[in-house]
Enzyme design. Structure first.
Site, mmCIF file in Angstrom:
data_model
loop_
_atom_site.group_PDB
_atom_site.id
_atom_site.type_symbol
_atom_site.label_atom_id
_atom_site.label_comp_id
_atom_site.label_asym_id
_atom_site.label_seq_id
_atom_site.Cartn_x
_atom_site.Cartn_y
_atom_site.Cartn_z
ATOM 1 N N CYS A 188 0.827 -1.211 0.000
ATOM 2 C CA CYS A 188 0.000 0.000 0.000
ATOM 3 C C CYS A 188 0.871 1.275 0.000
ATOM 4 O O CYS A 188 1.563 1.531 -0.965
ATOM 5 C CB CYS A 188 -0.997 -0.036 1.152
ATOM 6 S SG CYS A 188 -2.468 0.966 0.805
ATOM 7 N N LYS A 239 -12.128 7.508 -1.106
ATOM 8 C CA LYS A 239 -11.405 6.315 -0.659
ATOM 9 C C LYS A 239 -11.952 5.064 -1.341
ATOM 10 O O LYS A 239 -13.172 4.899 -1.452
ATOM 11 C CB LYS A 239 -11.543 6.171 0.864
ATOM 12 C CG LYS A 239 -10.767 4.990 1.443
ATOM 13 C CD LYS A 239 -10.950 4.886 2.949
ATOM 14 C CE LYS A 239 -10.093 3.773 3.536
ATOM 15 N NZ LYS A 239 -10.266 3.614 4.985
ATOM 16 N N HIS A 255 -4.527 -4.917 0.783
ATOM 17 C CA HIS A 255 -4.089 -5.313 2.134
ATOM 18 C C HIS A 255 -4.364 -6.797 2.342
ATOM 19 O O HIS A 255 -5.180 -7.195 3.180
ATOM 20 C CB HIS A 255 -4.804 -4.482 3.194
ATOM 21 C CG HIS A 255 -4.184 -3.138 3.415
ATOM 22 N ND1 HIS A 255 -2.985 -2.976 4.075
ATOM 23 C CD2 HIS A 255 -4.580 -1.907 3.041
ATOM 24 C CE1 HIS A 255 -2.681 -1.682 4.112
ATOM 25 N NE2 HIS A 255 -3.626 -1.004 3.484
ATOM 26 N N GLU A 289 -2.736 -8.860 3.843
ATOM 27 C CA GLU A 289 -2.377 -9.333 5.193
ATOM 28 C C GLU A 289 -3.517 -9.168 6.187
ATOM 29 O O GLU A 289 -3.457 -9.734 7.292
ATOM 30 C CB GLU A 289 -1.130 -8.587 5.693
ATOM 31 C CG GLU A 289 -1.365 -7.198 6.293
ATOM 32 C CD GLU A 289 -1.572 -6.089 5.272
ATOM 33 O OE1 GLU A 289 -1.717 -4.923 5.683
ATOM 34 O OE2 GLU A 289 -1.590 -6.385 4.052
ATOM 35 N N ARG A 328 -12.279 2.443 13.434
ATOM 36 C CA ARG A 328 -11.210 3.371 13.821
ATOM 37 C C ARG A 328 -11.471 4.756 13.231
ATOM 38 O O ARG A 328 -11.328 5.762 13.908
ATOM 39 C CB ARG A 328 -9.850 2.857 13.333
ATOM 40 C CG ARG A 328 -9.000 2.183 14.395
ATOM 41 C CD ARG A 328 -7.548 2.045 13.995
ATOM 42 N NE ARG A 328 -7.295 1.578 12.658
ATOM 43 C CZ ARG A 328 -7.234 0.300 12.299
ATOM 44 N NH1 ARG A 328 -7.439 -0.648 13.190
ATOM 45 N NH2 ARG A 328 -6.979 -0.042 11.050
#
Length: 265
Positions: free
Chosen positions: A108, A129, A200, A202, A214
């Site tokens: 990223c 986004k 992402h 992971e 978050r």
């Protein structure tokens, strides 16, 4: 044979969670992971004991002893590279890794910074986004996509994208996979052991949901929205559709690091 040693510069906000994610996807009895944080980012701040007990400040001398290296994402992609407080430290690390010529995986924002530093690829801010699980099309063969089917699912979460025209005009780079909405998924160097992944992969099952909450709770993202194509239509819980892709991709990358080490030895 001694352990394969992989360094990880963790630039993510939740460092402990990110460490756990990479420990999970790179789990192998013959692999030792060494986690680093930015020395310049935290040189005047007190870090929590759970970070200092499991991570070290980045040390370029130590990096010379490693067999592979990963730079994670970072929540700074809306800033110009020069505005990032640890930009020079990253550039010094990139130069060191290039000199060592060991397998490098950039994730990223890490991929954005490396592509800009090595190849002067420009970064563009997206209109909004990209956040969700998308199908990804394989457009060129890659050893890192071995045994991964076309249109594989993967989570994307970012505010920026690298300039496609710059990439297309650079003969040292090849795009290997793009998402269904036309964004980069995987780019590789044709001349160096560098892999740039924009998904992402992971992330665990809860990764996108955790990121959404978050942002919601931070008060800094007034237009935070839940991830697309992620929640089950039946019970609205997060689905882990990229689980097999995650396992295969990181297994393929680990095999590359191990094989490179054997050749060098």
């Amino acid at each position: 044979m001694e352990h394969t040693r992989i360094g990880i510069l963790n630039l993510m906000k939740d460092k402990i969670e990110t460490n756990h994610n990479f420990e999970h996807v790179l789990k192998n009895k013959d692999v030792e992971l060494i986690f680093y944080y930015s020395a310049t980012r935290y040189n005047d701040r007190v870090l929590a004991p759970e970070i200092t007990s499991t991570m070290k400040p980045l040390n370029l001398i130590e990096v010379k002893q490693l067999d592979g290296f990963i730079i994670t994402g970072s929540p700074v992609e809306q800033l110009d590279f020069a505005q990032v407080t640890y930009n020079q430290e990253i550039n010094n690390l990139l130069d060191q890794l290039d000199e060592l010529n060991i397998p490098q995986l950039y994730v990223c924002w890490g991929a954005m910074a490396a592509l800009n530093h090595f190849y002067q690829i420009r970064k563009n801010i997206l209109p909004h986004k990209t956040f969700g699980v998308y199908q990804n099309n394989i457009i060129n063969d890659s050893c890192f996509l071995k045994d991964i089917k076309n249109e594989f699912p993967a989570p994307h979460a970012r505010y920026a994208e690298m300039n496609h025209q710059d990439l297309d005009f650079n003969s040292e780079l090849e795009t290997k996979a793009i998402s269904e909405n036309g964004l980069l998924t995987l780019v590789e160097s044709t001349t160096r052991p560098q892999t740039f992944v924009f998904s992402h992969l992971e992330y665990p099952q809860s990764g996108l949901d955790d990121e959404y909450h978050r942002e919601m709770n931070s008060g800094k993202v007034p237009e935070a929205f839940p991830a697309n194509n992620y929640y089950s239509p039946i019970d609205h819980h997060p689905m882990f559709t990229w689980k097999e892709t995650q396992k295969q991709f990181f297994s393929n990358w680990l095999n590359c690091v191990t094989e490179t080490k054997l050749i060098k030895s």
